[in-house]
Structures are given as structure tokens and as C-alpha cells.
Design a protein around this motif. Structure first.
Motif, PDB file in Angstrom:
ATOM      1  N   LYS A  23       0.858  -1.187   0.000  1.00  0.00           N
ATOM      2  CA  LYS A  23       0.000   0.000   0.000  1.00  0.00           C
ATOM      3  C   LYS A  23       0.889   1.230   0.000  1.00  0.00           C
ATOM      4  O   LYS A  23       1.554   1.513   0.995  1.00  0.00           O
ATOM      5  CB  LYS A  23      -0.853   0.002   1.286  1.00  0.00           C
ATOM      6  CG  LYS A  23      -2.356  -0.110   0.995  1.00  0.00           C
ATOM      7  CD  LYS A  23      -3.176  -0.266   2.243  1.00  0.00           C
ATOM      8  CE  LYS A  23      -3.496   1.050   2.907  1.00  0.00           C
ATOM      9  NZ  LYS A  23      -4.138   0.837   4.221  1.00  0.00           N
ATOM     10  N   PRO A  24       0.950   1.962  -1.116  1.00  0.00           N
ATOM     11  CA  PRO A  24       1.828   3.139  -1.145  1.00  0.00           C
ATOM     12  C   PRO A  24       1.324   4.216  -0.191  1.00  0.00           C
ATOM     13  O   PRO A  24       0.151   4.185   0.221  1.00  0.00           O
ATOM     14  CB  PRO A  24       1.737   3.624  -2.591  1.00  0.00           C
ATOM     15  CG  PRO A  24       0.852   2.685  -3.319  1.00  0.00           C
ATOM     16  CD  PRO A  24       0.173   1.798  -2.337  1.00  0.00           C
ATOM     17  N   GLY A  25       2.190   5.167   0.121  1.00  0.00           N
ATOM     18  CA  GLY A  25       1.784   6.290   0.962  1.00  0.00           C
ATOM     19  C   GLY A  25       0.665   7.085   0.293  1.00  0.00           C
ATOM     20  O   GLY A  25       0.547   7.093  -0.932  1.00  0.00           O
ATOM     21  N   LYS A  26      -0.152   7.741   1.139  1.00  0.00           N
ATOM     22  CA  LYS A  26      -1.226   8.589   0.587  1.00  0.00           C
ATOM     23  C   LYS A  26      -0.611   9.674  -0.286  1.00  0.00           C
ATOM     24  O   LYS A  26       0.512  10.106  -0.057  1.00  0.00           O
ATOM     25  CB  LYS A  26      -1.939   9.329   1.736  1.00  0.00           C
ATOM     26  CG  LYS A  26      -2.956   8.507   2.491  1.00  0.00           C
ATOM     27  CD  LYS A  26      -3.666   9.386   3.519  1.00  0.00           C
ATOM     28  CE  LYS A  26      -2.740   9.952   4.561  1.00  0.00           C
ATOM     29  NZ  LYS A  26      -3.240  10.332   5.829  1.00  0.00           N
ATOM     30  N   SER A  27      -1.394  10.153  -1.262  1.00  0.00           N
ATOM     31  CA  SER A  27      -0.846  11.238  -2.069  1.00  0.00           C
ATOM     32  C   SER A  27      -1.793  12.429  -2.150  1.00  0.00           C
ATOM     33  O   SER A  27      -1.512  13.385  -2.860  1.00  0.00           O
ATOM     34  CB  SER A  27      -0.480  10.739  -3.467  1.00  0.00           C
ATOM     35  OG  SER A  27      -1.607  10.154  -4.048  1.00  0.00           O
ATOM     36  N   SER A  28      -2.906  12.375  -1.435  1.00  0.00           N
ATOM     37  CA  SER A  28      -3.786  13.545  -1.468  1.00  0.00           C
ATOM     38  C   SER A  28      -4.379  13.798  -0.081  1.00  0.00           C
ATOM     39  O   SER A  28      -4.448  12.891   0.755  1.00  0.00           O
ATOM     40  CB  SER A  28      -4.907  13.350  -2.486  1.00  0.00           C
ATOM     41  OG  SER A  28      -5.748  12.303  -2.055  1.00  0.00           O
ATOM     42  N   ALA A  29      -4.752  15.044   0.124  1.00  0.00           N
ATOM     43  CA  ALA A  29      -5.387  15.458   1.380  1.00  0.00           C
ATOM     44  C   ALA A  29      -6.621  16.256   0.989  1.00  0.00           C
ATOM     45  O   ALA A  29      -6.567  17.482   0.869  1.00  0.00           O
ATOM     46  CB  ALA A  29      -4.426  16.287   2.213  1.00  0.00           C
ATOM     47  N   PRO A  30      -7.733  15.541   0.737  1.00  0.00           N
ATOM     48  CA  PRO A  30      -8.915  16.206   0.186  1.00  0.00           C
ATOM     49  C   PRO A  30      -9.360  17.388   1.039  1.00  0.00           C
ATOM     50  O   PRO A  30      -9.322  17.326   2.273  1.00  0.00           O
ATOM     51  CB  PRO A  30      -9.982  15.100   0.195  1.00  0.00           C
ATOM     52  CG  PRO A  30      -9.221  13.817   0.274  1.00  0.00           C
ATOM     53  CD  PRO A  30      -7.944  14.117   0.993  1.00  0.00           C
ATOM     54  N   GLY A  31      -9.743  18.469   0.362  1.00  0.00           N
ATOM     55  CA  GLY A  31     -10.297  19.622   1.079  1.00  0.00           C
ATOM     56  C   GLY A  31      -9.252  20.615   1.561  1.00  0.00           C
ATOM     57  O   GLY A  31      -9.597  21.638   2.150  1.00  0.00           O
ATOM     58  N   THR A  32      -7.978  20.325   1.339  1.00  0.00           N
ATOM     59  CA  THR A  32      -6.955  21.286   1.780  1.00  0.00           C
ATOM     60  C   THR A  32      -6.484  22.097   0.575  1.00  0.00           C
ATOM     61  O   THR A  32      -6.399  21.573  -0.547  1.00  0.00           O
ATOM     62  CB  THR A  32      -5.742  20.577   2.424  1.00  0.00           C
ATOM     63  OG1 THR A  32      -5.248  19.611   1.511  1.00  0.00           O
ATOM     64  CG2 THR A  32      -6.130  19.887   3.721  1.00  0.00           C
ATOM     65  N   ALA A  33      -6.177  23.383   0.830  1.00  0.00           N
ATOM     66  CA  ALA A  33      -5.825  24.278  -0.275  1.00  0.00           C
ATOM     67  C   ALA A  33      -4.456  23.910  -0.843  1.00  0.00           C
ATOM     68  O   ALA A  33      -4.239  23.893  -2.054  1.00  0.00           O
ATOM     69  CB  ALA A  33      -5.831  25.721   0.224  1.00  0.00           C
ATOM     70  N   LYS A  34      -3.509  23.594   0.041  1.00  0.00           N
ATOM     71  CA  LYS A  34      -2.159  23.293  -0.425  1.00  0.00           C
ATOM     72  C   LYS A  34      -1.701  22.014   0.259  1.00  0.00           C
ATOM     73  O   LYS A  34      -1.840  21.886   1.483  1.00  0.00           O
ATOM     74  CB  LYS A  34      -1.241  24.456  -0.023  1.00  0.00           C
ATOM     75  CG  LYS A  34       0.137  24.366  -0.575  1.00  0.00           C
ATOM     76  CD  LYS A  34       0.890  25.675  -0.434  1.00  0.00           C
ATOM     77  CE  LYS A  34       2.274  25.545  -1.046  1.00  0.00           C
ATOM     78  NZ  LYS A  34       3.102  26.712  -0.825  1.00  0.00           N
ATOM     79  N   THR A  35      -1.178  21.077  -0.513  1.00  0.00           N
ATOM     80  CA  THR A  35      -0.744  19.826   0.129  1.00  0.00           C
ATOM     81  C   THR A  35       0.768  19.650   0.000  1.00  0.00           C
ATOM     82  O   THR A  35       1.390  20.124  -0.958  1.00  0.00           O
ATOM     83  CB  THR A  35      -1.437  18.595  -0.504  1.00  0.00           C
ATOM     84  OG1 THR A  35      -1.157  18.598  -1.902  1.00  0.00           O
ATOM     85  CG2 THR A  35      -2.928  18.614  -0.280  1.00  0.00           C
ATOM     86  N   PHE A  36       1.307  18.960   0.992  1.00  0.00           N
ATOM     87  CA  PHE A  36       2.737  18.655   1.000  1.00  0.00           C
ATOM     88  C   PHE A  36       2.855  17.149   1.115  1.00  0.00           C
ATOM     89  O   PHE A  36       2.503  16.573   2.138  1.00  0.00           O
ATOM     90  CB  PHE A  36       3.417  19.336   2.190  1.00  0.00           C
ATOM     91  CG  PHE A  36       3.280  20.831   2.169  1.00  0.00           C
ATOM     92  CD1 PHE A  36       4.207  21.619   1.518  1.00  0.00           C
ATOM     93  CD2 PHE A  36       2.200  21.444   2.811  1.00  0.00           C
ATOM     94  CE1 PHE A  36       4.079  23.002   1.496  1.00  0.00           C
ATOM     95  CE2 PHE A  36       2.070  22.825   2.794  1.00  0.00           C
ATOM     96  CZ  PHE A  36       3.002  23.607   2.130  1.00  0.00           C
TER      97      PHE A  36
END
Ligand SMILES: Cc1ncc(COP(=O)(O)O)c(C=O)c1O
Length: 369
Positions: A23-36
Motif C-alpha cells: 500500500k503506497p503512501g497517501k498522495s492527497s489530502a482532500p479539502g486542503t488548499a495546499k498539500t505537501f
């Protein structure tokens, strides 16, 4: 015609069904303006501009690539003073790990890795029909004596990630030498040095010196980490001739794309980009380790480009992960590695690093810590 005793549908090998898919690491953070994205140990500096240029200039997509990756192997050989015939390139070092395992491990054979070792070893051994054997670690670090104690007449392969992911711990070269010298000569030792370029400790070596003079040591390397080419899938290994020959017999005839080969050659030539990445990592890894520790969260000292953060328990780690994600900070949960109380953080750019520390401090306050 089905005979009465034949199964209703094709069934995969038992070892395949015993695999928990990676299971790869997550790549999105829904609902956030800027993701790291700090979840997959990718470099925050990106690829060398020279590699990007090589990619953009690569035409002739209709032509098969050089199946031997000749120019790339020659460039690697020149860079490290190696015999190009002993280099095999792959679609990421993951592919080489799988190939070398398939070539040397069969049903009933054993393959050893350590408690928190990189997950792909287990997958490769099971896929080959082998039996995964876990050697205990000491202080989240591979332990040569424990590895040697796990060796049986059925052992065919031993994997050591140096440094290891996700712990960030490493073995000094003296330990790798001792391991290599003590293993039976029919056992293949794979030293996975995916993070080698980041390591600044004087007692470290990626393992080339023993791979050079040995009949049973393979060193694997990648362009996915410090070179910033993870998206192209490019890795290589240095192996004894007879091992390189075995891998070459079973790999796909065109397993590395022409674009990846061209980018790898250009990236290798841009030493300045690597120096910058090492300097950035050295500064910010130390800063993160210091700041996070001073928040009251222990970290495992890391030799790579990431750091393992320890929370009170798995619940707290999960809550911290959710809190950070809600602020666009994507870390890696590592319960599949037997570390549910931890999160792994990749060193990012200054903005991301400072934000992680700030949000961790806020999180701990909400917990009354
Ligand atoms: C220790 C280790 N080895 C190998 C790999 C595989 O890298 P790649 O297949 O991208 O070369 C990784 C990637 O995360 C890793 O952490």
C-alpha cells in the motif's frame, strides 16, 4: 472439458495469495488548499534540470529502447569505477529485488529480512514460492548475529536495507563486511542502498567494496530517491557476473524505457544537483529531529531523507495523521511495518518542514501534552 476434480477457475499460487498487497503512501489530502506530500521519501528538490531536459528532448516513442541500457550502464560504470557487464538496470530497484529473488528462490526456500525491513522483500519471497523468515532487530536496527542465527540449509537470500526504510537506521560497513564474511557462500546477500547518497556517516558504505570481490553479494540502487526520478521507474544493481546473467535471462527484454535511460544518464552527470540535495537534507533532517524531539515526540535517528516519529500509541499516531492531513501534510502511516504507533515523515522543503513542526505542536496541545 473440465474434469470433475478440476477447480472452477484458475487459482494463483498459494504464496501469491499470502501477500498483503503493497500500500503506497497517501498522495492527497482532500479539502486542503495546499498539500505537501511527505509520504514516499521523494526528494523535495525534484529532478536535475538536465534530466528534465533529456526527458523533454526524447523523441521516437515508437522505437523500442536499448534493451541492454548500454549507455546508462556505461555511465554508471564510469561514475563508480565498475564493470558495466555486472550492472543490470531495472524499472526501479523494486523490479531488481523481485527478479533476483525469482532467479534464486524457489518453493520451500527461505529468504531472510529483518523485523521492520522494507516490505517488498517479503512480497518478492512469497511471490517466488519462498518462505519469508524474519530476523529480529535491536533498537530498530538490523542485527547481524540475529540474521546469521536465522540462516538454515534452506536459506537462499538475505536482504538488508542500508539504511532501512521506514526506520532510517543503518549498519556500519564493518557489520556488512562481517555479515558477508559469515554467510554461507551459497546464500545471496542483497544490500539495498536506496538511500545511500543521503548518508553522511563516516562508517557507512553502500556496500560496493564487498560486491566488487564477491560471488554472492548484490548491491541495489535507485534513481527514485535523491535523483528525483521515481516517476520514471529506474534502478540498478551491481552483481557478480553469474547473478547478472541470471537476472538478464528473466527480465523483460525492454524493462527500462528509453526516457528513463536518458534521464538517468543526465541525472548522473549533474553532481551539483546531488550535492544540493545532500546539503538540504543534512540541514533539515537534523532540524526536524531536534524540533520534533523537543516537542516531546521521540524520533529514531535517521541516516536517510525521512524520520520515524514515535507517538504514545497507535491511536495517537492515527489521530496525528488525520490532524496533519487535514492541514495538507501527508505523512506515511507504517502499521504494515509493525509500527502502528509511528508516522514516517519525509524531509521536505523549508515551508513544509516548519509547518509539520507547527502542526505537531498544535496537535499535542489538543491532547493536553
Ligand atoms: C529501502 C528501499 N528499497 C527500495 C525501494 C524501491 O525503490 P524504487 O523501486 O523506486 O527504486 C525503496 C522505495 O521506497 C526503499 O525504501
Amino acid at each position: 472439458m473440465n474434469s470433475p476434480e478440476s477447480p472452477a477457475r484458475p487459482s494463483p499460487l498459494a504464496g501469491v495469495l499470502a501477500i498483503d498487497p503493497y500500500k503506497p503512501g497517501k498522495s492527497s489530502a482532500p479539502g486542503t488548499a495546499k498539500t505537501f506530500k511527505l509520504s514516499s521519501n521523494e526528494t523535495p528538490l525534484g529532478a536535475s534540470p538536465h534530466a528534465l531536459e533529456a526527458v523533454s528532448k526524447h523523441a521516437a516513442l515508437e522505437i523500442y529502447p536499448d534493451g541492454q541500457a548500454t549507455k546508462l550502464r556505461e555511465a554508471l560504470a564510469a561514475r563508480y569505477g565498475l564493470d558495466p557487464a555486472r550492472i543490470v538496470c531495472g524499472a526501479g530497484s523494486d523490479e531488481l529485488i523481485s527478479l533476483v529473488t525469482s532467479a534464486f528462490v524457489g518453493p520451500g526456500d527461505e529468504g531472510i529480512f529483518t523485523t521492520h525491513g522494507f516490505l517488498v522483500y517479503r512480497i518478492a519471497i512469497l511471490a517466488a514460492g519462498g518462505i519469508p523468515v524474519v530476523a529480529p532487530e535491536k533498537n530498530l536496527t538490523a542485527d547481524v548475529d540475529a540474521i546469521l542465527a536465522a540462516v538454515t540449509p534452506k536459506t537462499k537470500i538475505v536482504f538488508v536495507a542500508n539504511p532501512n526504510n521506514p526506520t532510517g537506521t543503518y549498519l556500519p560497513f564493518s557489520d556488512i563486511k562481517q555479515l558477508s564474511a559469515s554467510l554461507p557462500s551459497h546464500v545471496l546477500l542483497v544490500v539495498d542502498a536506496a538511500y545511500a547518497e543521503y548518508v553522511t556517516h563516516n562508517d557507512y558504505s553502500p556496500g560496493l567494496e564487498i560486491a566488487l570481490g564477491s560471488e554472492n553479494v548484490v548491491m541495489t540502487r535507485t534513481f527514485s530517491k535523491i535523483y528525483g526520478l521515481a516517476g520514471l521507474r529506474l534502478g540498478w544493481c551491481y552483481a557478480p557476473l553469474h547473478v547478472a546473467d541470471a537476472i538478464n535471462r528473466i527480465r523483460g527484454p525492454f524493462n527500462v524505457s528509453g526516457i528513463a535511460q536518458a534521464a538517468g544518464i543526465a541525472a548522473l552527470a549533474d553532481g551539483g544537483h546531488i550535492d544540493k540535495a545532500v546539503a538540504h537534507n543534512t540541514t533539515w533532517l537534523a532540524w526536524l529531529e531536534r524540533e520534533i524531539t523537543s516537542l516531546g515526540l521521540p524520533v529514531t535517528p535517521s541516516a536517510g531523507n525521512f524520520v520515524l516519529i514515535h507517538f504514545k500509541d497507535a491511536n495517537e499516531a492515527r489521530a496525528a495523521d488525520a490532524f496533519l492531513t487535514s492541514h495538507g501534510l501527508i505523512l506515511r502511516e507504517v502499521s504494515a511495518y509493525g509500527l502502528p504507533q509511528c508516522l514516517r515523515l519525509t524531509v521536505g522543503l523549508e515551508e513544509a518542514n516548519r509547518l509539520v513542526v507547527e502542526k505537531l505542536a498544535t496537535f499535542l496541545k489538543t491532547k493536553g501534552r
